[in-house]
Scaffold this active site. Structure first.
Site, PDB file in Angstrom:
ATOM      1  CG  ASN A  27     -89.747 -15.721 -18.984  1.00 59.36           C
ATOM      2  OD1 ASN A  27     -90.665 -15.332 -19.719  1.00 59.36           O
ATOM      3  ND2 ASN A  27     -89.588 -15.275 -17.741  1.00 59.36           N
TER       4      ASN A  27
ATOM      5  CG  HIS B   8     -90.989 -14.270 -13.522  1.00 56.33           C
ATOM      6  ND1 HIS B   8     -90.479 -13.014 -13.296  1.00 56.33           N
ATOM      7  CD2 HIS B   8     -90.004 -14.971 -14.151  1.00 56.33           C
ATOM      8  CE1 HIS B   8     -89.232 -12.971 -13.771  1.00 56.33           C
ATOM      9  NE2 HIS B   8     -88.929 -14.137 -14.296  1.00 56.33           N
TER      10      HIS B   8
ATOM     11  CD  GLU C  81     -86.377 -17.190 -12.650  1.00 52.00           C
ATOM     12  OE1 GLU C  81     -85.740 -17.312 -13.700  1.00 52.00           O
ATOM     13  OE2 GLU C  81     -87.393 -16.483 -12.552  1.00 52.00           O
TER      14      GLU C  81
ATOM     15  N   GLY D 259     -81.957 -10.610 -14.846  1.00 58.44           N
ATOM     16  CA  GLY D 259     -81.731  -9.482 -15.742  1.00 58.44           C
ATOM     17  C   GLY D 259     -80.589  -8.569 -15.342  1.00 58.44           C
TER      18      GLY D 259
END
Ligand code: PGA
Length: 257
Positions: free
Chosen positions: A9, A95, A168, A174
């Protein structure tokens, strides 16, 4: 047995020129790769050009978002059929960054999943995951069950359709801190049980892949590659470095789960 899959991604991180260079680099890097389930998801306006670059390679194309109608007055949106025309075989839906910054809701995610499954040849990658405050609480399992149900209840999955669920944890994306592999394995089991209740064990086993995403890197990937209940990875930051992503793909796709 279904193949594992690894999905890059790229988000909105590389600009247009960098996106094309990255696609070229991936094509070179994966030229001798033995496995096929490698997907890259560049920004929407690069899709067609990237498709041209990766043509003839094992790399598949995916998009980062989609709308739930095929045509109409929906300024700025792109339909499942258009993604297919551009050469996409996969699309990320829901997402957490879209849920956060664009207020995407589970009703919308449900509509998107339905619209994508109505188009033959496009596989939805549905993102779910809890926030940091809910990790290690009783609520976490309930949140995952609820997200899967909201995205998929009432949708029929036929034997020729594929769906990917990307677990996720929002706090891991991140952050540089991934979940413990065993924690992911457990979460994937919860997702599998929920899918079995909705669609039965056979469809769950054959038509769904449950993958993990959130701060994956080559340093920690081996612990995930060994898990039983993992069918692949969704990789953000580490996918912007071609060699790093290759190492992750090697470990995940070549090691047995
Ligand atoms: P990350 O992103 O690997 O940079 O944590 C994963 C994702 O957002 O899909």
């Amino acid at each position: 047995m279904k193949n594992r899959i690894i999905i890059a991604n790229w988000k909105m991180k590389p600009n247009l020129a960098e996106t094309l260079s990255l696609a070229e680099a991936y094509k070179q890097q994966f030229a001798q790769f033995q496995k096929s389930d490698v997907v890259i998801c560049p920004n929407l306006i690069s899709l067609k050009e990237v498709k041209g670059i990766i043509a003839g390679s094992i790399i598949r194309l995916g998009a980062q978002t989609v709308f739930w109608e095929e045509r109409g007055a929906y300024t700025g949106e792109v339909s499942p059929g258009m993604l297919l025309e551009a050469g996409c075989e996969y699309v990320i839906i829901g997402h957490s960054e879209r849920r956060k910054y664009l207020r995407e809701t589970y009703d919308q995610i449900h509509l998107k999943v339905k619209a994508v499954l109505a188009v033959k040849g496009l596989v939805p990658i549905i993102c779910i995951g809890e926030e940091g405050k809910d990790r290690k609480t009783d609520k976490r399992d309930f949140i995952l069950v609820d997200q899967v149900q909201q995205a998929l209840s009432g949708i029929n999955i036929s034997k020729d359709q594929q769906v990917i669920i990307a677990y996720e944890p929002i706090w891991a994306i991140g952050s540089g801190v991934a979940i413990e592999p065993e924690e992911a394995n457990y979460a994937h089991k919860i997702v599998k049980l929920t899918l079995s209740e909705l669609f039965g064990e056979e469809i769950t086993a054959n038509n769904f892949r449950i993958i993990y995403g959130g701060s994956i890197s080559s340093k920690i990937v081996d612990g995930f590659a060994e898990l039983e209940h993992i069918d692949g990875l969704l990789v953000g930051g580490a996918s912007l470095d071609t060699e790093e992503f290759y190492r992750v793909a090697q470990s995940m796709l070549h090691n047995k789960g």
